[in-house]
Scaffold this active site. Structure first.
Site, PDB file in Angstrom:
ATOM      1  N   GLU A  16      17.775  -9.884   1.865  1.00 47.53           N
ATOM      2  CA  GLU A  16      17.453 -10.164   0.221  1.00 47.53           C
ATOM      3  C   GLU A  16      16.758 -11.356   0.260  1.00 47.53           C
ATOM      4  N   ALA A  47      16.558   6.367 -15.518  1.00 45.33           N
ATOM      5  CA  ALA A  47      16.191   7.651 -16.017  1.00 45.33           C
ATOM      6  C   ALA A  47      16.534   7.729 -17.542  1.00 45.33           C
ATOM      7  N   GLU A 106       2.527  18.499 -14.249  1.00 46.06           N
ATOM      8  CA  GLU A 106       3.427  18.039 -13.299  1.00 46.06           C
ATOM      9  C   GLU A 106       2.524  18.283 -11.855  1.00 46.06           C
ATOM     10  N   HIS A 128      46.984   5.469 -22.018  1.00 49.41           N
ATOM     11  CA  HIS A 128      47.579   5.159 -21.058  1.00 49.41           C
ATOM     12  C   HIS A 128      48.462   6.249 -20.479  1.00 49.41           C
ATOM     13  N   THR A 131       8.087  20.766  -8.157  1.00 53.29           N
ATOM     14  CA  THR A 131       9.238  21.279  -8.915  1.00 53.29           C
ATOM     15  C   THR A 131       9.048  20.016 -10.191  1.00 53.29           C
ATOM     16  N   LEU A 132       9.838  20.396 -11.236  1.00 55.55           N
ATOM     17  CA  LEU A 132      10.071  19.566 -12.232  1.00 55.55           C
ATOM     18  C   LEU A 132      11.108  18.503 -12.081  1.00 55.55           C
ATOM     19  N   ILE A 134      18.932   0.302  -4.943  1.00 53.31           N
ATOM     20  CA  ILE A 134      18.575   1.554  -3.868  1.00 53.31           C
ATOM     21  C   ILE A 134      19.072   0.753  -2.582  1.00 53.31           C
ATOM     22  N   ASP A 193       9.165   4.841 -16.635  1.00 50.08           N
ATOM     23  CA  ASP A 193       8.761   3.696 -15.662  1.00 50.08           C
ATOM     24  C   ASP A 193       7.769   3.146 -15.772  1.00 50.08           C
TER      25      ASP A 193
HETATM   26  P1  FAD Z   1       9.367   9.896 -12.851  1.00 50.26           P
HETATM   27  O1  FAD Z   1      10.987  10.313 -12.784  1.00 50.26           O
HETATM   28  O2  FAD Z   1       8.977   9.053 -11.672  1.00 50.26           O
HETATM   29  O3  FAD Z   1       8.559  11.293 -12.969  1.00 50.26           O
HETATM   30  C1  FAD Z   1       7.384  11.068 -13.044  1.00 50.26           C
HETATM   31  C2  FAD Z   1       6.431  12.516 -12.622  1.00 50.26           C
HETATM   32  O4  FAD Z   1       5.310  12.186 -13.090  1.00 50.26           O
HETATM   33  C3  FAD Z   1       6.742  12.663 -11.291  1.00 50.26           C
HETATM   34  O5  FAD Z   1       7.059  13.944 -11.132  1.00 50.26           O
HETATM   35  C4  FAD Z   1       5.209  12.652 -10.720  1.00 50.26           C
HETATM   36  O6  FAD Z   1       4.933  13.539  -9.875  1.00 50.26           O
HETATM   37  C5  FAD Z   1       4.457  12.818 -11.946  1.00 50.26           C
HETATM   38  N1  FAD Z   1       3.076  12.571 -12.076  1.00 50.26           N
HETATM   39  C6  FAD Z   1       2.667  11.252 -11.713  1.00 50.26           C
HETATM   40  N2  FAD Z   1       1.285  11.164 -11.865  1.00 50.26           N
HETATM   41  C7  FAD Z   1       0.896  12.352 -12.510  1.00 50.26           C
HETATM   42  C8  FAD Z   1      -0.397  12.852 -12.899  1.00 50.26           C
HETATM   43  N3  FAD Z   1      -1.472  12.122 -12.817  1.00 50.26           N
HETATM   44  N4  FAD Z   1      -0.358  14.188 -12.926  1.00 50.26           N
HETATM   45  C9  FAD Z   1       0.728  14.636 -13.020  1.00 50.26           C
HETATM   46  N5  FAD Z   1       2.021  14.396 -12.942  1.00 50.26           N
HETATM   47  C10 FAD Z   1       2.071  13.240 -12.459  1.00 50.26           C
HETATM   48  N6  FAD Z   1      17.861   5.841 -12.596  1.00 50.26           N
HETATM   49  C11 FAD Z   1      19.017   6.206 -13.168  1.00 50.26           C
HETATM   50  O7  FAD Z   1      19.045   5.699 -14.277  1.00 50.26           O
HETATM   51  N7  FAD Z   1      20.309   6.408 -12.568  1.00 50.26           N
HETATM   52  C12 FAD Z   1      20.104   6.511 -11.200  1.00 50.26           C
HETATM   53  O8  FAD Z   1      21.309   6.773 -10.570  1.00 50.26           O
HETATM   54  C13 FAD Z   1      19.083   6.332 -10.577  1.00 50.26           C
HETATM   55  N8  FAD Z   1      18.782   6.671  -9.175  1.00 50.26           N
HETATM   56  C14 FAD Z   1      17.607   6.368  -8.429  1.00 50.26           C
HETATM   57  C15 FAD Z   1      17.720   6.601  -7.202  1.00 50.26           C
HETATM   58  C16 FAD Z   1      16.468   6.206  -6.208  1.00 50.26           C
HETATM   59  C17 FAD Z   1      16.615   6.590  -4.738  1.00 50.26           C
HETATM   60  C18 FAD Z   1      15.364   6.340  -7.106  1.00 50.26           C
HETATM   61  C19 FAD Z   1      14.000   6.229  -6.168  1.00 50.26           C
HETATM   62  C20 FAD Z   1      15.392   5.929  -8.431  1.00 50.26           C
HETATM   63  C21 FAD Z   1      16.604   6.133  -9.119  1.00 50.26           C
HETATM   64  N9  FAD Z   1      16.656   5.836 -10.518  1.00 50.26           N
HETATM   65  C22 FAD Z   1      17.925   5.946 -11.396  1.00 50.26           C
HETATM   66  C23 FAD Z   1      15.325   5.509 -11.270  1.00 50.26           C
HETATM   67  C24 FAD Z   1      14.894   6.782 -12.072  1.00 50.26           C
HETATM   68  O9  FAD Z   1      14.740   7.974 -11.135  1.00 50.26           O
HETATM   69  C25 FAD Z   1      13.477   6.629 -12.638  1.00 50.26           C
HETATM   70  O10 FAD Z   1      13.705   5.607 -13.734  1.00 50.26           O
HETATM   71  C26 FAD Z   1      13.377   7.812 -13.340  1.00 50.26           C
HETATM   72  O11 FAD Z   1      13.052   8.919 -12.710  1.00 50.26           O
HETATM   73  C27 FAD Z   1      11.995   7.393 -14.340  1.00 50.26           C
HETATM   74  O12 FAD Z   1      11.721   8.696 -15.137  1.00 50.26           O
HETATM   75  P2  FAD Z   1      10.128   8.988 -15.414  1.00 50.26           P
HETATM   76  O13 FAD Z   1      10.205  10.191 -16.126  1.00 50.26           O
HETATM   77  O14 FAD Z   1       9.479   7.512 -16.267  1.00 50.26           O
HETATM   78  O15 FAD Z   1       9.071   8.947 -14.010  1.00 50.26           O
HETATM   79  P1  NAI Z   2      15.569  -3.695  -7.348  1.00 50.54           P
HETATM   80  O1  NAI Z   2      14.245  -4.339  -7.974  1.00 50.54           O
HETATM   81  O2  NAI Z   2      16.524  -3.242  -7.733  1.00 50.54           O
HETATM   82  O3  NAI Z   2      16.015  -4.458  -5.818  1.00 50.54           O
HETATM   83  C1  NAI Z   2      14.791  -4.809  -4.930  1.00 50.54           C
HETATM   84  C2  NAI Z   2      15.470  -6.097  -4.526  1.00 50.54           C
HETATM   85  O4  NAI Z   2      14.389  -6.686  -3.280  1.00 50.54           O
HETATM   86  C3  NAI Z   2      15.448  -7.184  -5.258  1.00 50.54           C
HETATM   87  O5  NAI Z   2      16.928  -7.811  -5.009  1.00 50.54           O
HETATM   88  C4  NAI Z   2      14.617  -8.411  -4.557  1.00 50.54           C
HETATM   89  O6  NAI Z   2      15.085  -9.819  -4.854  1.00 50.54           O
HETATM   90  C5  NAI Z   2      14.413  -8.011  -3.305  1.00 50.54           C
HETATM   91  N1  NAI Z   2      13.064  -8.190  -2.484  1.00 50.54           N
HETATM   92  C6  NAI Z   2      11.876  -8.228  -3.063  1.00 50.54           C
HETATM   93  N2  NAI Z   2      10.841  -8.355  -2.192  1.00 50.54           N
HETATM   94  C7  NAI Z   2      11.749  -8.709  -1.130  1.00 50.54           C
HETATM   95  C8  NAI Z   2      11.214  -9.149   0.267  1.00 50.54           C
HETATM   96  N3  NAI Z   2       9.819  -9.347   0.473  1.00 50.54           N
HETATM   97  N4  NAI Z   2      12.137  -9.291   1.254  1.00 50.54           N
HETATM   98  C9  NAI Z   2      13.513  -9.162   0.961  1.00 50.54           C
HETATM   99  N5  NAI Z   2      13.881  -8.820  -0.343  1.00 50.54           N
HETATM  100  C10 NAI Z   2      13.186  -8.661  -1.306  1.00 50.54           C
HETATM  101  O7  NAI Z   2      14.383  -2.520  -6.649  1.00 50.54           O
HETATM  102  P2  NAI Z   2      15.127  -1.075  -5.783  1.00 50.54           P
HETATM  103  O8  NAI Z   2      16.372  -1.297  -5.313  1.00 50.54           O
HETATM  104  O9  NAI Z   2      14.097  -0.599  -4.917  1.00 50.54           O
HETATM  105  O10 NAI Z   2      15.070   0.124  -6.886  1.00 50.54           O
HETATM  106  C11 NAI Z   2      13.841   0.343  -7.923  1.00 50.54           C
HETATM  107  C12 NAI Z   2      14.353   0.731  -9.070  1.00 50.54           C
HETATM  108  O11 NAI Z   2      14.970   1.891  -8.999  1.00 50.54           O
HETATM  109  C13 NAI Z   2      15.392  -0.239  -9.663  1.00 50.54           C
HETATM  110  O12 NAI Z   2      14.763  -0.974 -10.836  1.00 50.54           O
HETATM  111  C14 NAI Z   2      16.139   0.677 -10.526  1.00 50.54           C
HETATM  112  O13 NAI Z   2      16.181   0.450 -11.830  1.00 50.54           O
HETATM  113  C15 NAI Z   2      15.968   1.906  -9.951  1.00 50.54           C
HETATM  114  N6  NAI Z   2      17.321   2.675  -9.481  1.00 50.54           N
HETATM  115  C16 NAI Z   2      18.420   2.654 -10.295  1.00 50.54           C
HETATM  116  C17 NAI Z   2      19.481   3.321  -9.884  1.00 50.54           C
HETATM  117  C18 NAI Z   2      20.591   3.421 -10.607  1.00 50.54           C
HETATM  118  O14 NAI Z   2      20.441   3.245 -11.883  1.00 50.54           O
HETATM  119  N7  NAI Z   2      21.712   3.362 -10.132  1.00 50.54           N
HETATM  120  C19 NAI Z   2      19.519   3.705  -8.458  1.00 50.54           C
HETATM  121  C20 NAI Z   2      18.349   3.448  -7.489  1.00 50.54           C
HETATM  122  C21 NAI Z   2      17.147   2.680  -8.324  1.00 50.54           C
END
Ligand code: FAD
Ligand code: NAI
Length: 464
Positions: free
Chosen positions: A202, A320, A35, A443, A39-40, A183, A312
């Site tokens: 949007e 996640a 990583e 209920h 942090t992890l 997001i 991802d």
């Molecule tokens: P990541 O969590 O992105 O972890 C990948 C790790 O690999 C990173 O720490 C990175 O530093 C490390 N890494 C990358 N390349 C290298 C390398 N070459 N060498 C060493 N380390 C490396 N999902 C949900 O299900 N529920 C939510 O509520 C939710 N909220 C979100 C809110 C936000 C603002 C964002 C941005 C995302 C959210 N997501 C949510 C999406 C979720 O965070 C991701 O789907 C999830 O973290 C993906 O897990 P992952 O293990 O594939 O990758």
């Molecule tokens: P998203 O794919 O959910 O939404 C992006 C939005 O931007 C779409 O509605 C798209 O049509 C629009 N868009 C694209 N290009 C555009 C442009 N040029 N101008 C205006 N609008 C445009 O992506 P987002 O919100 O960035 O989240 C990324 C990922 O993170 C999601 O795929 C989601 O799975 C994950 N995530 C999950 C959460 C959860 O599970 N609660 C919370 C936050 C993120």
């Protein structure tokens, strides 16, 4: 084994990677996880799920206390004020506890944490900060990062990505969010509740792409009532920053006259893209697909035997829990067992108020496959929601018209994120809507709306 340093090397310690590493070790395989962060926990714990939910929770409490909404319950709060630094500090504490928790789990499960950036030097060897490490099996779990937009420079001050929007030092007067996805709406909700004016731009004609159309419409109605300005079918053509102000240029998605929006904060949230840069995938014999993702088979193995990919960085929803389940399954396959992830039954939740949760097919997707029956039940007719004075939304169940098998469940409502687990489990067990309808639900609970929606599939709900 003697030829390799490890049985399993996981690259990336997000929810996919850390779970894969722990599971591999539980199988008795000698495991390390690389990583590059300090942090992890990856995106999710550091700058994603956890800090966003911390701010969503805190901002909801603030809004309740500040807006006078509690007065009708006999709770008069005067002078509630915002201490944003304290809010950020509490968020940071949650992140620290949870990321520290993964470190503890690594120690407990004897997973070696190799700190640094990993790059392939061959199919079974990687370089980690100048040190060569070999492994019989490698799991790529490098996650994703923010997708850029031409004409929009994220400077981390006025124009931010999700990471910046989780740490704004002051409440903006006007936040323009580019992207009406998960997001944009979650973090937009945070700052709206804390007092910002929020405009969401949007590109598509509706927010929340991929969700059921009825849910999208209802969500837009509720968000608008909350104060969001939703500019759909609109594209951002550029953002110019001068001092502490941004001018966002927008025009109709189909083309037309340009309009400008003045903002003191802009959040770019138009999606995320897989992290493969710097991994030297070519040295391992791998090529990402046209979307930059690493393709895998049913066992999460890539085209190179012994190299797996999860989360991802692979196709599918960027969630996640999807990453976690794939991490466990990949480790199980490596250990010679059968790993199971049912990609048809992965719930998704948007943690706004109300929450939005779904699993399975949308109405449109289900209709493409055949005839369906639909049952809907509004929270307006649910006794607990009524009692709590929190009646927005509904439960919608889509079932196959012939077999009655549940194909999809969509909920908009304050407890939707918790309620969707029942639907996912029912679908995993191959349930019919009748199975849900004949299950006794306690209920008064919001979950009774699920039972009523199931009864509505056959046109026989009781309370409406
Ligand atoms: P990541 O969590 O992105 O972890 C990948 C790790 O690999 C990173 O720490 C990175 O530093 C490390 N890494 C990358 N390349 C290298 C390398 N070459 N060498 C060493 N380390 C490396 N999902 C949900 O299900 N529920 C939510 O509520 C939710 N909220 C979100 C809110 C936000 C603002 C964002 C941005 C995302 C959210 N997501 C949510 C999406 C979720 O965070 C991701 O789907 C999830 O973290 C993906 O897990 P992952 O293990 O594939 O990758
Ligand atoms: P998203 O794919 O959910 O939404 C992006 C939005 O931007 C779409 O509605 C798209 O049509 C629009 N868009 C694209 N290009 C555009 C442009 N040029 N101008 C205006 N609008 C445009 O992506 P987002 O919100 O960035 O989240 C990324 C990922 O993170 C999601 O795929 C989601 O799975 C994950 N995530 C999950 C959460 C959860 O599970 N609660 C919370 C936050 C993120």
């Amino acid at each position: 084994m003697a030829d390799y340093d490890y049985d399993v090397l996981v690259i990336g310690a997000g929810p996919g990677g850390y779970v894969a590493a722990i599971r591999s070790s539980q199988h008795g395989l000698k495991t390390a996880c690389v990583e590059s962060r300090e942090t992890l926990g990856g995106t999710c714990l550091n700058v994603g799920c956890i800090p966003s939910k911390a701010l969503l929770h805190a901002s909801e409490l603030y809004e309740e206390a500040h807006s006078g909404a509690l007065a009708k319950f006999g709770i008069d709060i005067k002078g509630a004020s915002l201490n944003l630094d304290a809010m950020h500090a509490e968020k940071a504490k949650a992140v620290k506890e949870l990321t520290g928790g993964i470190e503890f789990l690594f120690k407990k499960n004897k997973v070696d944490w190799l700190k640094g950036q990993a790059a392939f030097t061959g199919p079974y060897s990687v370089d980690v900060g100048g040190k060569a490490v070999t492994a019989k099996n490698i799991i790529i779990a490098t996650g994703s990062s923010v997708a850029p937009l031409k004409g929009v420079d994220v400077d981390g001050k006025v124009v931010v990505d999700s990471t910046g929007a989780l740490a704004l030092p002051a409440v903006p007067k006007h936040l323009v969010v580019i992207g009406g996805g998960v997001i944009g709406l979650e973090l937009g909700s945070v700052w709206l509740r804390l007092g910002a004016q929020v405009t969401v731009v949007e590109f598509l004609d509706q927010i929340l792409p991929g969700m059921d159309d009825e849910v999208r419409k209802e969500a837009a109605k509720i968000y608008t009532r909350q104060g969001f300005v939703l500019k759909c079918a609109t594209k951002v053509t550029g953002v110019a920053v001068k001092g502490k102000t941004a001018t966002v240029s927008v025009e109709p998605a189909a083309g037309g006259a340009t309009e400008t929006l003045a903002a003191d904060a802009v959040l770019l949230a138009i999606g995320r893209r897989p992290n493969t840069d710097g991994l030297a995938l070519d040295k391992a014999g791998l090529t990402p697909n046209a979307r930059g993702q690493i393709e895998v088979g049913h066992d999460f193995q890539t085209s190179v035997p012994g190299i797996y990919a999860i989360g991802d960085v692979t196709p599918g929803p960027m969630l996640a829990h999807k990453a976690e389940d794939e991490g466990m399954a990949a480790a199980d396959f490596i250990a010679g067992e059968v790993g199971i992830v049912n990609h048809d039954v992965i719930p998704g939740v948007v943690y706004t108020h109300p929450e939005i949760a779904s699993v399975g097919l949308t109405e449109a997707q289900a209709k493409e496959r055949g005839e369906v029956k639909i049952g809907k039940f509004p929270f307006l007719a649910n006794s607990r929601a009524k009692t709590n004075r929190d009646t927005d939304g509904f439960v919608k169940i889509i079932a196959d018209a012939k077999t009655d098998r549940v194909l999809g469940v969509h909920i908009i409502g304050s407890l939707a994120g918790t309620m969707i687990a029942q639907a996912a489990q029912a679908m995993e067990f191959g349930a019919c809507s009748e199975d849900i309808a004949y299950t006794c639900h306690a209920h008064p609970t919001h979950s009774e709306a699920m039972k009523e929606a199931a009864m509505a599939v056959t046109g026989k709900p009781i309370h409406i």
